[in-house]
Design an enzyme around this catalytic site. Structure first.
Site, PDB file in Angstrom:
ATOM      1  N   HIS A  56      12.455  64.556 -64.867  1.00 29.60           N
ATOM      2  CA  HIS A  56      13.275  63.338 -64.948  1.00 29.60           C
ATOM      3  C   HIS A  56      13.044  62.495 -63.703  1.00 29.60           C
ATOM      4  O   HIS A  56      12.266  62.869 -62.822  1.00 29.60           O
ATOM      5  CB  HIS A  56      14.745  63.658 -65.186  1.00 29.60           C
ATOM      6  CG  HIS A  56      15.439  64.451 -64.109  1.00 29.60           C
ATOM      7  ND1 HIS A  56      15.107  65.752 -63.802  1.00 29.60           N
ATOM      8  CD2 HIS A  56      16.478  64.136 -63.278  1.00 29.60           C
ATOM      9  CE1 HIS A  56      15.895  66.203 -62.841  1.00 29.60           C
ATOM     10  NE2 HIS A  56      16.735  65.235 -62.498  1.00 29.60           N
ATOM     11  N   ASP A 132      17.066  69.820 -64.368  1.00 30.14           N
ATOM     12  CA  ASP A 132      18.511  69.851 -64.144  1.00 30.14           C
ATOM     13  C   ASP A 132      19.296  69.913 -65.452  1.00 30.14           C
ATOM     14  O   ASP A 132      20.465  69.508 -65.492  1.00 30.14           O
ATOM     15  CB  ASP A 132      18.950  68.610 -63.358  1.00 30.14           C
ATOM     16  CG  ASP A 132      18.580  68.674 -61.887  1.00 30.14           C
ATOM     17  OD1 ASP A 132      17.990  69.680 -61.456  1.00 30.14           O
ATOM     18  OD2 ASP A 132      18.868  67.694 -61.165  1.00 30.14           O
TER      19      ASP A 132
END
Length: 253
Positions: A56, A132
């Site tokens: 990300h 995450d």
């Protein structure tokens, strides 16, 4: 030939990963949390970096892209959101495949923490790099996604075989264990928490974990079973997950 994974701590609580294809010797960095640390690990290993696989766009995941690419010429691969912070050579999403020599990573859309977060699953070696999205005994905060998005993403990961090793990006496990004990008094979490606290007291990592271990004790994967403890309806897994996530967001233990 199996892959090799080189794990190293960096920044305040991040883990960086280098992955080497055993057949060709080519290597990938999973995210670039700290360019200096990535480059030092490469020098120490003697591996040749050909790919950067971003999960990300956050700076502690893609912030080192430019420096690492400049030093190695590695191709930057990731979801389109990475362009918010870095150039991106190849955009990937759900179902795409990325080859590292003879190793194949399948891209899984695991949005929720961010809008386009992805994970990289190597089925042959039974490993998944989740950034995450999923943590040992935890999950990422919902900065850009909804509870429904994150529950869907966690469900995809939970559907992988129990033996799959899970490489997450932060050492948050002791704090996650303290929260888990506040909502779940089951034997599995009590045993797991003791193991986590002992490991951290000895300055040992709690990562990688496994899908099976997380299904047994992670309160976010077990949210429907914990609905009563967090005041959520037992027949609505998204609502139960949202309640557990909300409880963790304000937990001070």
């Amino acid at each position: 030939m199996p892959i090799q994974v080189r794990q190293f701590a960096c920044l305040s609580d991040n883990y960086g990963y280098l992955v080497r294809d055993g057949a060709t010797g080519l290597a990938a960095a999973i995210d670039t949390p700290d360019a200096g640390a990535v480059l030092r690990e490469l020098e120490a290993s003697g591996w040749k970096l050909s790919l950067i696989l971003n999960t990300h766009w956050h700076p502690d995941h893609a912030g080192g892209n430019a420096e690492v690419k400049a030093a190695t010429g590695a191709e930057i691969v990731g979801p389109g959101e990475v362009r918010r912070i870095s150039e991106l050579d190849r955009q990937v999403g759900e179902g795409d495949e990325v080859r590292l020599g003879e190793t194949t990573f399948r891209v899984i859309d695991t949005r929720g923490h961010t809008a386009e977060h992805v994970s990289y699953y190597d089925q042959a070696d039974q490993v998944v790099f989740v950034g995450d999205t999923l943590f040992a005994l935890g999950c990422g905060r919902l900065f850009e996604g909804t509870p429904a998005m994150m529950w869907d993403s966690l469900s995809k990961l939970a559907a992988l075989p129990d033996a799959v090793k899970v490489y997450c990006a932060h050492e948050y496990t002791a704090a996650n264990a303290r929260f888990a004990l506040s909502v779940d008094q089951g034997e599995a979490i009590r045993v797991r928490a003791d193991q986590v606290f002992a490991a951290r007291a000895a300055d040992q990592p709690t990562v990688p974990t496994t899908i099976g271990a997380e299904k047994a004790a992670n309160p976010f994967l077990r949210a429907p079973l914990l609905a009563a403890a967090v005041g959520a309806p037992a027949d609505d897994p998204v609502a139960a997950f949202a309640a557990v996530r909300a409880a963790k967001d304000v937990f001070k233990g």
